[in-house]
Write a protein that holds these residues in place. Structure first.
Motif, PDB file in Angstrom:
ATOM      1  N   TYR A 106       0.865  -1.178   0.000  1.00  0.00           N
ATOM      2  CA  TYR A 106       0.000   0.000   0.000  1.00  0.00           C
ATOM      3  C   TYR A 106       0.900   1.225   0.000  1.00  0.00           C
ATOM      4  CZ  TYR A 106      -3.231   3.578   1.757  1.00  0.00           C
ATOM      5  OH  TYR A 106      -3.965   4.730   1.930  1.00  0.00           O
ATOM      6  N   ASP A 107       0.892   1.971  -1.097  1.00  0.00           N
ATOM      7  CA  ASP A 107       1.812   3.089  -1.287  1.00  0.00           C
ATOM      8  C   ASP A 107       0.999   4.352  -1.528  1.00  0.00           C
ATOM      9  OD1 ASP A 107       3.954   4.696  -1.761  1.00  0.00           O
ATOM     10  OD2 ASP A 107       4.698   3.623  -3.519  1.00  0.00           O
ATOM     11  N   PHE A 108       0.546   4.970  -0.433  1.00  0.00           N
ATOM     12  CA  PHE A 108      -0.334   6.133  -0.541  1.00  0.00           C
ATOM     13  C   PHE A 108       0.460   7.375  -0.923  1.00  0.00           C
ATOM     14  CE2 PHE A 108      -2.615   9.806   1.241  1.00  0.00           C
ATOM     15  CZ  PHE A 108      -3.864   9.606   0.680  1.00  0.00           C
ATOM     16  N   GLY A 109      -0.157   8.226  -1.732  1.00  0.00           N
ATOM     17  CA  GLY A 109       0.475   9.496  -2.069  1.00  0.00           C
ATOM     18  C   GLY A 109       0.303   9.854  -3.526  1.00  0.00           C
ATOM     19  N   LEU A 110       0.395  11.149  -3.823  1.00  0.00           N
ATOM     20  CA  LEU A 110       0.173  11.657  -5.172  1.00  0.00           C
ATOM     21  C   LEU A 110       1.478  11.626  -5.957  1.00  0.00           C
ATOM     22  CD1 LEU A 110      -2.028  13.014  -6.970  1.00  0.00           C
ATOM     23  CD2 LEU A 110      -1.113  15.206  -6.202  1.00  0.00           C
ATOM     24  N   ARG A 111       1.655  10.548  -6.741  1.00  0.00           N
ATOM     25  CA  ARG A 111       2.844  10.417  -7.577  1.00  0.00           C
ATOM     26  C   ARG A 111       2.471   9.722  -8.884  1.00  0.00           C
ATOM     27  NH1 ARG A 111       4.337   8.391  -2.827  1.00  0.00           N
ATOM     28  NH2 ARG A 111       4.892   6.311  -3.581  1.00  0.00           N
ATOM     29  N   GLU A 112       3.326   9.849  -9.864  1.00  0.00           N
ATOM     30  CA  GLU A 112       3.085   9.191 -11.140  1.00  0.00           C
ATOM     31  C   GLU A 112       3.048   7.679 -10.914  1.00  0.00           C
ATOM     32  OE1 GLU A 112       3.232   7.274 -14.629  1.00  0.00           O
ATOM     33  OE2 GLU A 112       5.199   7.381 -13.655  1.00  0.00           O
ATOM     34  N   PRO A 113       2.012   6.991 -11.428  1.00  0.00           N
ATOM     35  CA  PRO A 113       1.799   5.583 -11.076  1.00  0.00           C
ATOM     36  C   PRO A 113       3.006   4.676 -11.258  1.00  0.00           C
ATOM     37  CG  PRO A 113      -0.129   6.434 -12.206  1.00  0.00           C
ATOM     38  CD  PRO A 113       0.906   7.523 -12.248  1.00  0.00           C
ATOM     39  N   SER A 114       3.763   4.849 -12.321  1.00  0.00           N
ATOM     40  CA  SER A 114       4.872   3.926 -12.580  1.00  0.00           C
ATOM     41  C   SER A 114       6.000   4.070 -11.563  1.00  0.00           C
ATOM     42  CB  SER A 114       5.420   4.135 -13.990  1.00  0.00           C
ATOM     43  OG  SER A 114       6.053   5.404 -14.102  1.00  0.00           O
TER      44      SER A 114
END
Length: 541
Positions: free
Chosen positions: A161-169
């Motif tokens: 589970y990697d929460f946060g606003l980042r580019e998906p790749s």
């Protein structure tokens, strides 16, 4: 002075137990080919039974998410803030494979094992299971675009589970959302007005307003929009491949009856970028597999809520004394508790059977696919429709204490109507069952093949199967009778499973009351002669 605040006859907190210690669940797990996962299900059940984790569920509902549309200097950020324990709940769910992990596991029973874990873990807190369910359900739809699936599926199925606003790749794991309904259409998604304009380089620009988007902090969304070729399905990331924010703006969060830990938003697509999934004009057909899987989770979640309510009611009645003896020794209370338990077990046995059918259908079993098509629609209607009545009765077993937030029962009650609305309200589910019977006659044949496996075991079930055939013999006003027909189909499906696989006392009580008609309108009206003590013993072994 005599003591004025001596606490007596109050029920101890229900903690330190294994939520997976549920005979109907474990028997179904083994029967549907996932017995190998029993230790994993127990591990999650023990964790769910701890006081610490129960507090997580309470706190995320007492501290609902908050929308932050702009930062302090006026830049648009479109972020939602959650209580820290929301992320703890999500982390456990993802690390235990409740999301899309089974799609990447080459092991028979993986989806059934996931269903059992979903059933156990959602009893602690239902709100966070919405994004978990949508992530699970997104994969079959996404596979209609192999290139997108190759990029995103491994990350959707990752156990991080990697929460946060980042580019998906750049992330270690992704969560998926779904955005279909609009204010002018609701369930009638073909009335949607959001448009999708081709850009000429394989992408589309979407413009429009969505009325309900659950889990708006997801990394990617499947959505519907009107393309030149008609209503189509698209994948939209929150962050574009070049690292810029996609133009998906949050208008407001819904102030909901229940499911308050989960953010549900109105969103605006202001020329947001997306990529086509499937063919233009076939958006509903493309996304329907996602809908079917979330409908299965509605059934599992409804069954889980019933189990939670039945256990809480039985625990209270075991420890509370009234009129000289324990409450669970009072004849009328034993009738109520047994009736709640029968409803719970019927929902659970159906949920596990449908999980098995879904797994085998995904592997190419056409008979199981046909059964799933009809049985899922009727069971989704009935189990989700019964959940609020079940929750209300379970709450009442605790008396005034059940009406107090600290008991956890008000949250259960507020949550209970959601599954009947989510992915098609009662009328939509009932009409979908009629549509299945009309367009896919093999689903009717598969249904009768399934229920007739129990033929001859109980005359009340045999009679009910005959009533189903009679209801379907004349279809002249079947839409008006849809709820009546679908209810009977669901009860026959549950009854056949209990007669074949369930506890003898539970099956007898179900057939006598639900199929034989020896039953009142409220819970607690089982007929004399049923073994209420044997039934209630299964609630709390």
């Amino acid at each position: 002075m005599p003591p004025t605040h001596e606490v007596t006859n109050q029920v101890p907190m229900l903690a330190g137990h294994d939520l997976a210690e549920d005979p109907t669940l474990l028997e179904g797990l083994r029967r549907e080919g996932a017995g190998w996962a029993e230790a994993e299900v127990h591990e999650l059940g023990v964790l769910a039974g701890t006081e610490r984790v129960q507090d997580w569920g309470r706190l995320v509902n007492e501290n609902p998410p908050k929308l932050r549309t702009h930062d302090r200097v006026g830049n648009r950020i479109d972020e939602v803030e959650f209580h820290p324990h929301w992320h703890d709940l999500m982390d456990v769910a993802v690390s235990h494979g409740l999301h899309a992990a089974p799609w990447r596991q080459d092991r028979p029973g993986a989806h059934v094992a996931r269903a059992a874990k979903f059933y156990v873990w959602s009893q602690i807190e239902a709100g966070h299971t919405c994004p978990i369910s949508m992530t699970y359900s997104a994969v079959p739809a996404l596979r209609h675009n192999p290139d997108l699936a190759a990029t995103y599926e491994p990350l959707l199925a990752a156990s991080v589970y990697d929460f946060g606003l980042r580019e998906p790749s750049t992330k270690r794991g992704l969560i998926a959302g779904m955005s279909m309904t609009e204010k002018q259409g609701g369930s009638d998604v073909r009335a949607n007005t959001t448009t999708a304009r081709p850009t000429g380089d394989g992408g589309y620009v979407l413009t429009g307003h969505k009325w309900f988007t659950s889990a708006p902090m997801s990394d990617v969304f499947l959505t519907l929009a009107q393309a030149p070729g008609g209503l189509s399905c698209f994948l939209l990331p929150r962050v574009l491949p070049d690292g810029t924010r996609n133009r998906i703006h949050l208008q407001r969060l819904k102030d909901k009856l229940g499911n308050r830990s989960n953010a549900s938003a109105e969103i605006e697509y202001d020329e947001a970028m997306g990529w086509l999934v499937g063919e233009e004009g076939r958006g509903v057909r493309t996304i329907i597999e996602m809908v079917n899987n979330t409908r299965l989770d509605c059934v599992i979640g409804g069954a889980a809520g019933m189990r939670y309510g039945a256990v809480r009611a039985a625990h209270h009645a075991r420890h509370r004394h009234t009129f000289g003896q324990a409450l669970d020794r009072q004849p009328l209370m034993t009738n109520v508790l047994a009736d709640l338990a029968v409803e719970s077990e019927a929902a659970t046995v159906a949920a596990l059977r449908l999980a098995g059918a879904s797994e085998r259908a995904a592997a190419g079993d056409r008979q199981e696919e046909a059964l799933r098509r009809l049985a899922l629609a009727v069971t989704k209607y009935w189990v989700c429709k019964r959940a609020p009545a079940h929750a209300a009765e379970a709450l009442e077993c605790l008396g005034g204490n059940g009406y107090v937030e600290e008991s956890g029962m008000p949250r259960l009650f507020r949550e209970s109507p959601l599954s009947s609305i989510w992915e098609g309200s009662g009328n939509v589910a009932a009409l979908d069952a009629l549509r299945a019977m009309g367009r896919q006659p093999d689903s009717v044949e598969a249904f009768f093949t399934e229920v007739e496996r129990a033929e001859g075991a109980d005359p009340r079930l045999d009679d009910a199967i005959g009533r189903v055939r009679k209801e379907l013999a004349d279809l002249s006003d079947v839409e008006f009778r849809a709820r009546r027909v679908v209810e009977l189909l669901a009860l026959v499906f549950q009854g056949s499973l209990l007669v074949r696989h369930g506890d003898k006392a539970v099956a007898d009580a179900f057939c006598a009351s639900r199929l034989g008609g020896d039953w009142g309108i409220a819970f607690g009206t089982l007929p004399t002669g049923v073994d209420t003590h044997a039934i209630t013993a299964r609630v709390w072994p």
